[in-house]
Design a protein around this motif. Structure first.
Motif, PDB file in Angstrom:
ATOM      1  N   GLU A   1     -22.828  46.663 -60.602  1.00 34.76           N
ATOM      2  CA  GLU A   1     -23.446  47.979 -60.439  1.00 34.76           C
ATOM      3  C   GLU A   1     -24.354  48.005 -59.215  1.00 34.76           C
ATOM      4  O   GLU A   1     -24.407  49.010 -58.494  1.00 34.76           O
ATOM      5  CB  GLU A   1     -24.228  48.341 -61.700  1.00 34.76           C
ATOM      6  CG  GLU A   1     -23.332  48.628 -62.890  1.00 34.76           C
ATOM      7  CD  GLU A   1     -24.091  48.728 -64.202  1.00 34.76           C
ATOM      8  OE1 GLU A   1     -23.639  49.458 -65.096  1.00 34.76           O
ATOM      9  OE2 GLU A   1     -25.140  48.051 -64.340  1.00 34.76           O
TER      10      GLU A   1
ATOM     11  N   ARG B   1     -22.187  48.350 -56.136  1.00 39.24           N
ATOM     12  CA  ARG B   1     -21.719  49.729 -55.977  1.00 39.24           C
ATOM     13  C   ARG B   1     -22.846  50.624 -55.465  1.00 39.24           C
ATOM     14  O   ARG B   1     -22.641  51.465 -54.574  1.00 39.24           O
ATOM     15  CB  ARG B   1     -21.201  50.265 -57.309  1.00 39.24           C
ATOM     16  CG  ARG B   1     -20.574  51.658 -57.200  1.00 39.24           C
ATOM     17  CD  ARG B   1     -20.128  52.163 -58.542  1.00 39.24           C
ATOM     18  NE  ARG B   1     -21.259  52.370 -59.442  1.00 39.24           N
ATOM     19  CZ  ARG B   1     -21.139  52.695 -60.729  1.00 39.24           C
ATOM     20  NH1 ARG B   1     -19.940  52.825 -61.262  1.00 39.24           N
ATOM     21  NH2 ARG B   1     -22.208  52.887 -61.475  1.00 39.24           N
ATOM     22  N   ASP B   2     -24.049  50.443 -56.001  1.00 40.28           N
ATOM     23  CA  ASP B   2     -25.188  51.235 -55.536  1.00 40.28           C
ATOM     24  C   ASP B   2     -25.524  50.908 -54.084  1.00 40.28           C
ATOM     25  O   ASP B   2     -25.957  51.785 -53.325  1.00 40.28           O
ATOM     26  CB  ASP B   2     -26.409  50.979 -56.421  1.00 40.28           C
ATOM     27  CG  ASP B   2     -26.221  51.493 -57.838  1.00 40.28           C
ATOM     28  OD1 ASP B   2     -25.320  52.333 -58.042  1.00 40.28           O
ATOM     29  OD2 ASP B   2     -26.952  51.031 -58.736  1.00 40.28           O
TER      30      ASP B   2
ATOM     31  N   ILE C   1     -23.395  50.050 -51.769  1.00 41.65           N
ATOM     32  CA  ILE C   1     -22.405  50.737 -50.935  1.00 41.65           C
ATOM     33  C   ILE C   1     -22.729  52.217 -50.837  1.00 41.65           C
ATOM     34  O   ILE C   1     -22.557  52.842 -49.778  1.00 41.65           O
ATOM     35  CB  ILE C   1     -20.991  50.518 -51.524  1.00 41.65           C
ATOM     36  CG1 ILE C   1     -20.604  49.033 -51.424  1.00 41.65           C
ATOM     37  CG2 ILE C   1     -19.967  51.385 -50.802  1.00 41.65           C
ATOM     38  CD1 ILE C   1     -19.322  48.691 -52.145  1.00 41.65           C
ATOM     39  N   ASP C   2     -23.216  52.799 -51.936  1.00 40.44           N
ATOM     40  CA  ASP C   2     -23.513  54.241 -51.966  1.00 40.44           C
ATOM     41  C   ASP C   2     -24.899  54.589 -51.443  1.00 40.44           C
ATOM     42  O   ASP C   2     -25.229  55.769 -51.326  1.00 40.44           O
ATOM     43  CB  ASP C   2     -23.387  54.766 -53.402  1.00 40.44           C
ATOM     44  CG  ASP C   2     -21.967  54.678 -53.934  1.00 40.44           C
ATOM     45  OD1 ASP C   2     -21.041  54.623 -53.107  1.00 40.44           O
ATOM     46  OD2 ASP C   2     -21.786  54.650 -55.169  1.00 40.44           O
ATOM     47  N   ALA C   3     -25.732  53.583 -51.135  1.00 40.36           N
ATOM     48  CA  ALA C   3     -27.122  53.841 -50.733  1.00 40.36           C
ATOM     49  C   ALA C   3     -27.177  54.687 -49.464  1.00 40.36           C
ATOM     50  O   ALA C   3     -26.457  54.420 -48.499  1.00 40.36           O
ATOM     51  CB  ALA C   3     -27.862  52.526 -50.530  1.00 40.36           C
ATOM     52  N   GLU C   4     -28.042  55.694 -49.482  1.00 40.95           N
ATOM     53  CA  GLU C   4     -28.208  56.572 -48.325  1.00 40.95           C
ATOM     54  C   GLU C   4     -29.582  56.451 -47.695  1.00 40.95           C
ATOM     55  O   GLU C   4     -29.805  56.974 -46.601  1.00 40.95           O
ATOM     56  CB  GLU C   4     -27.964  58.029 -48.746  1.00 40.95           C
ATOM     57  CG  GLU C   4     -26.536  58.295 -49.204  1.00 40.95           C
ATOM     58  CD  GLU C   4     -26.301  59.742 -49.565  1.00 40.95           C
ATOM     59  OE1 GLU C   4     -27.312  60.478 -49.679  1.00 40.95           O
ATOM     60  OE2 GLU C   4     -25.138  60.142 -49.726  1.00 40.95           O
TER      61      GLU C   4
ATOM     62  N   GLN D   1     -33.239  53.036 -51.424  1.00 40.95           N
ATOM     63  CA  GLN D   1     -32.083  52.799 -52.285  1.00 40.95           C
ATOM     64  C   GLN D   1     -31.416  51.476 -51.924  1.00 40.95           C
ATOM     65  O   GLN D   1     -30.973  50.734 -52.805  1.00 40.95           O
ATOM     66  CB  GLN D   1     -31.081  53.942 -52.149  1.00 40.95           C
ATOM     67  CG  GLN D   1     -31.503  55.236 -52.824  1.00 40.95           C
ATOM     68  CD  GLN D   1     -30.510  56.342 -52.605  1.00 40.95           C
ATOM     69  OE1 GLN D   1     -30.001  56.525 -51.501  1.00 40.95           O
ATOM     70  NE2 GLN D   1     -30.230  57.108 -53.650  1.00 40.95           N
ATOM     71  N   ARG D   2     -31.334  51.193 -50.638  1.00 37.73           N
ATOM     72  CA  ARG D   2     -30.720  49.940 -50.197  1.00 37.73           C
ATOM     73  C   ARG D   2     -31.485  48.732 -50.725  1.00 37.73           C
ATOM     74  O   ARG D   2     -30.890  47.765 -51.206  1.00 37.73           O
ATOM     75  CB  ARG D   2     -30.662  49.890 -48.659  1.00 37.73           C
ATOM     76  CG  ARG D   2     -30.124  48.572 -48.105  1.00 37.73           C
ATOM     77  CD  ARG D   2     -30.377  48.471 -46.614  1.00 37.73           C
ATOM     78  NE  ARG D   2     -31.793  48.481 -46.301  1.00 37.73           N
ATOM     79  CZ  ARG D   2     -32.604  47.428 -46.435  1.00 37.73           C
ATOM     80  NH1 ARG D   2     -32.150  46.282 -46.913  1.00 37.73           N
ATOM     81  NH2 ARG D   2     -33.880  47.543 -46.116  1.00 37.73           N
TER      82      ARG D   2
ATOM     83  N   ARG E   1     -31.911  56.025 -57.856  1.00 30.68           N
ATOM     84  CA  ARG E   1     -30.522  55.713 -57.524  1.00 30.68           C
ATOM     85  C   ARG E   1     -29.739  56.975 -57.182  1.00 30.68           C
ATOM     86  O   ARG E   1     -28.980  56.999 -56.213  1.00 30.68           O
ATOM     87  CB  ARG E   1     -29.856  54.999 -58.704  1.00 30.68           C
ATOM     88  CG  ARG E   1     -28.422  54.548 -58.441  1.00 30.68           C
ATOM     89  CD  ARG E   1     -27.866  53.813 -59.632  1.00 30.68           C
ATOM     90  NE  ARG E   1     -27.828  54.662 -60.799  1.00 30.68           N
ATOM     91  CZ  ARG E   1     -26.841  55.515 -61.072  1.00 30.68           C
ATOM     92  NH1 ARG E   1     -25.833  55.638 -60.233  1.00 30.68           N
ATOM     93  NH2 ARG E   1     -26.860  56.240 -62.167  1.00 30.68           N
ATOM     94  N   SER E   2     -29.923  58.039 -57.967  1.00 33.14           N
ATOM     95  CA  SER E   2     -29.137  59.256 -57.763  1.00 33.14           C
ATOM     96  C   SER E   2     -29.821  60.256 -56.839  1.00 33.14           C
ATOM     97  O   SER E   2     -29.170  61.152 -56.307  1.00 33.14           O
ATOM     98  CB  SER E   2     -28.855  59.924 -59.113  1.00 33.14           C
ATOM     99  OG  SER E   2     -30.056  60.272 -59.776  1.00 33.14           O
TER     100      SER E   2
ATOM    101  N   HIS F   1     -29.216  52.405 -64.736  1.00 37.01           N
ATOM    102  CA  HIS F   1     -28.053  53.188 -65.139  1.00 37.01           C
ATOM    103  C   HIS F   1     -28.210  53.629 -66.597  1.00 37.01           C
ATOM    104  O   HIS F   1     -28.875  52.958 -67.401  1.00 37.01           O
ATOM    105  CB  HIS F   1     -26.766  52.371 -64.995  1.00 37.01           C
ATOM    106  CG  HIS F   1     -26.398  52.074 -63.576  1.00 37.01           C
ATOM    107  ND1 HIS F   1     -25.461  52.800 -62.880  1.00 37.01           N
ATOM    108  CD2 HIS F   1     -26.850  51.123 -62.720  1.00 37.01           C
ATOM    109  CE1 HIS F   1     -25.352  52.314 -61.655  1.00 37.01           C
ATOM    110  NE2 HIS F   1     -26.176  51.301 -61.521  1.00 37.01           N
TER     111      HIS F   1
END
Length: 483
Positions: free
Chosen positions: A114, A117-118, A120-123, A127-128, A202-203, A415
């Motif tokens: 998880e 995946r987070d 990779i999706d970090a903006e 978040q990174r 995260r979101s 999560h």
């Protein structure tokens, strides 16, 4: 980069791409090599690049892995993938299949998957950092410590059940297990009382902008996004639906939401937008009300109402609560030296809107930042002060320090799945405590031990499964029974 896994197909890919004889001639592992990439049948040269061979088990999947680093043109990648797919046993990987292979091989647990995946999706940078910590095992280590504590409680109960009639076991082992379970339950509840910080970070932190028509909500969204994300016109009711824009403000992931202007309307479409706006405000992490200063001055000077609260539209007042922030926009259009007026107006209004004072946020240069700011989106006057204050407010509510990290520690739960398992574990632990509080002696210990097994299984499912050997190892290691 094209990644290829499994020993036999890796050998085919490398040798058939470089040798006419077809002999398996794998390169020196963990070293970059300059190679020519050729078609597996026609031997036509497709590209020139670099390859690196990861010999099992020292690879991401623990299998033999070959990586081809080639140019990223669409035609090049298509031709190479088509050529590789013609080799026996080769196929395109399913989404996430390499990570799944790493998980099945024990290279990663679920929290690391998880986290990856987070990552990779970090903006945003924040978040990174959080995702990288989870991917490296920070969440796994904390979860494992909790699981081991439950197993320790279970070990004490199992020792009482199996060896309680002997002199080798102290008579208070069950009480010790109960005390440890109580402390563990408190710890888990503390993790659960995190206001969903992990999930929110995260979101993205939802900042919902609301207010009357033409207050400057869409202009504020455009200013924050630094682009024309929303249509801005002098016509009231231009915005009919919720418009979301993902932002990086001070390293924090912000989802800014523009909403329809709140007013009484008979337009069916606008009415739907108003209802959606109200629902978005109720679900917001941060609700930001934008007020037009010229309209505010007009109400302040010309309204016959004795109560300032009654001068505000009911549609707005019903949505303002102790967590609402207010931006007084269009300060450049103020008709009077407004700082003193605004101080007076907002100071009186806060007493009418709330029965108790609103907490004041500290500010180094002004001696105390309130829950409202005055600025002009059009000219930019006061906007940086507003953004700084908004970020301070968000960090305060999420208990973050100036660098974005939580003052004490990062939230463990990232999560909804993890939260569900932890809530279930708390229920089982509380049931165990109630079981051993009874007066049925040995029977209650047996039932309580079963509750501990369920609790350990729930915590274990956050990252991995629980086996019987975990309990047996703890019993024989700590009690040395059968010595």
């Amino acid at each position: 980069m094209i990644r290829h896994t499994r020993a036999s197909s890796v050998g085919q890919t490398y040798s058939e791409g470089t040798s006419k004889t077809g002999d398996v001639n794998l390169p020196i592992p963990w070293k970059m090599h300059l190679v020519s990439v050729v078609d597996s049948e026609s031997e036509e040269m497709l590209d020139e690049g670099l390859s690196v061979y990861f010999k099992a088990p020292k690879s991401f999947t623990t299998e033999d892995v070959l990586e081809l680093h080639v140019h990223s043109g669409r035609a090049i990648l298509s031709s190479i993938l088509h050529s590789i797919s013609k080799l026996p046993g080769c196929r395109l990987a399913a989404p996430g299949e390499f990570t799944r292979r790493a998980f099945d091989a024990g290279r990663m647990d679920l929290t690391q998957v998880e986290g990856l995946r987070d990552l990779i999706d970090a903006e945003t940078d924040e978040q990174r950092r959080w995702a990288l910590g989870a991917a490296k095992g920070a969440v796994r280590d904390e979860v494992e410590a909790l699981r081991q504590e439950i197993i320790a409680c279970l070990m004490l109960c199992e020792a009482e059940i199996d060896f309680g009639d002997t002199e080798e076991i102290d008579g208070d082992v069950v009480h010790r297990a109960k005390d440890r379970a109580i402390a563990l339950t408190d710890t888990l509840k503390e993790y659960l009382r995190d206001s969903r910080k992990g999930e929110i970070m995260r979101s993205g932190i939802r900042v919902v902008i609301f207010g009357e028509p033409n207050a400057g909500k869409s202009s504020l969204l455009n200013w924050l996004a630094q682009r024309q994300a929303a249509i801005v016109t002098p016509v009231p009711g231009t915005t009919r639906d919720i418009l979301e824009v993902a932002l990086d403000l001070g390293g924090l992931p912000i989802i800014a939401c523009d909403t329809a202007g709140l007013r009484e309307t008979h337009d069916a479409v606008e009415l739907i937008g108003v209802e959606r706006a109200k629902e978005a405000i109720r679900q917001a992490d941060i609700a930001l009300c934008v007020v037009s200063i010229p309209e505010l001055e007009h109400r302040y000077q010309h309204s016959c109402e004795s109560s300032l609260k009654k001068k505000w539209p009911s549609e707005i007042l019903s949505l303002i609560n102790s967590q609402t922030l207010i931006l007084l926009n269009k300060v450049d259009l103020a008709t009077a030296p407004c700082p003193q007026q605004l101080e007076e107006y907002m100071g009186i209004l806060v007493g009418e809107l709330r029965a108790k004072p609103i907490p004041v946020l500290e500010e180094e240069d002004a001696g105390g930042e309130r829950w409202w700011w005055s600025a002009s989106v059009t000219t930019g006057e006061g906007m940086q002060r507003f953004v700084d204050g908004l970020l301070r407010c968000i960090r305060k509510r999420l208990e973050l320090d100036s660098n974005g990290y939580e003052n004490k520690r990062e939230p463990l739960i990232r999560h909804a799945r993890q939260r569900m398992h932890m809530e279930n574990a708390v229920e089982y632990l509380e049931q165990f405590i109630r079981s051993v509080d009874g007066k049925d002696g040995h029977l209650n210990v047996v039932l309580g031990a079963e509750e501990l097994r369920y609790a350990a299984r729930e915590i274990g499912q956050i990252s991995r499964a629980v086996t019987v050997d975990d309990v047996l190892d703890a019993v024989f290691r700590d009690f040395c029974i059968g010595k």
